[in-house]
Motif scaffolding. Structure first.
Motif, short mmCIF file in Angstrom:
data_model
loop_
_atom_site.label_atom_id
_atom_site.label_comp_id
_atom_site.label_asym_id
_atom_site.label_seq_id
_atom_site.Cartn_x
_atom_site.Cartn_y
_atom_site.Cartn_z
N THR A 22 33.37 37.93 65.69
CA THR A 22 32.87 38.78 66.77
C THR A 22 32.97 38.05 68.10
O THR A 22 33.23 36.84 68.15
N ILE A 23 32.70 38.77 69.16
CA ILE A 23 32.79 38.21 70.51
C ILE A 23 31.89 36.98 70.67
O ILE A 23 32.19 36.10 71.46
N PHE A 24 30.82 36.90 69.90
CA PHE A 24 29.88 35.80 70.03
C PHE A 24 30.43 34.48 69.51
O PHE A 24 29.95 33.42 69.91
N VAL A 25 31.40 34.51 68.63
CA VAL A 25 31.93 33.28 68.02
C VAL A 25 33.44 33.16 68.11
O VAL A 25 34.02 32.19 67.63
N VAL A 26 34.10 34.13 68.73
CA VAL A 26 35.56 34.16 68.70
C VAL A 26 36.17 32.95 69.41
O VAL A 26 37.25 32.49 69.01
N GLY A 27 35.51 32.37 70.38
CA GLY A 27 36.05 31.19 71.07
C GLY A 27 36.19 30.01 70.15
O GLY A 27 37.24 29.38 70.07
N GLU A 28 35.12 29.70 69.42
CA GLU A 28 35.20 28.57 68.50
C GLU A 28 36.09 28.88 67.30
O GLU A 28 36.80 28.01 66.80
N LEU A 29 36.09 30.12 66.88
CA LEU A 29 36.95 30.54 65.78
C LEU A 29 38.42 30.40 66.15
O LEU A 29 39.24 29.98 65.35
N LYS A 30 38.73 30.72 67.39
CA LYS A 30 40.11 30.61 67.88
C LYS A 30 40.60 29.16 67.79
O LYS A 30 41.71 28.90 67.32
N GLU A 31 39.76 28.23 68.23
CA GLU A 31 40.15 26.82 68.19
C GLU A 31 40.40 26.37 66.75
O GLU A 31 41.40 25.69 66.47
N GLN A 32 39.51 26.74 65.85
CA GLN A 32 39.66 26.35 64.45
C GLN A 32 40.92 26.97 63.85
O GLN A 32 41.66 26.31 63.13
#
Length: 90
Positions: A22-32
């Motif tokens: 979701t938008i709340f975690v997509v930034g860190e998920l993208k890096e991983q």
């Protein structure tokens, strides 16, 4: 919180995505996810996705566009429906 899990095996073994996309975690998920794709991952298991929104769908769409060989497997129906809305056939 979402995580990307990878078995220490070949690129044909699924990389597991779990938790929320979701938008709340997509930034860190993208890096991983970028790290795993750079390491050669070719199969992404979506079986453990508990929630996905437009931001999560866009992340997966961008991953597929930048890595056309990327396959999605074990996709729950609600996730499949959200991805279909984003124009991603799984």
């Amino acid at each position: 919180m979402s995580t990307v899990e990878t078995p220490a095996q070949s690129a044909d073994k699924p990389v597991g995505l779990s938790g929320e996309a979701t938008i709340f975690v997509v930034g860190e998920l993208k890096e991983q996810l970028q790290q795993k794709l750079a390491a050669g991952a070719k199969v992404l298991s979506l079986a453990e996705i508990s929630a996905i929104d437009g931001a999560g769908a866009q992340l997966l769409l961008a991953a597929r566009r930048s890595h056309p060989e990327l396959r999605f497997v074990d996709c729950p129906e609600p996730v499949r429906e959200r991805l279909a809305l984003a124009g991603l056939d799984v």
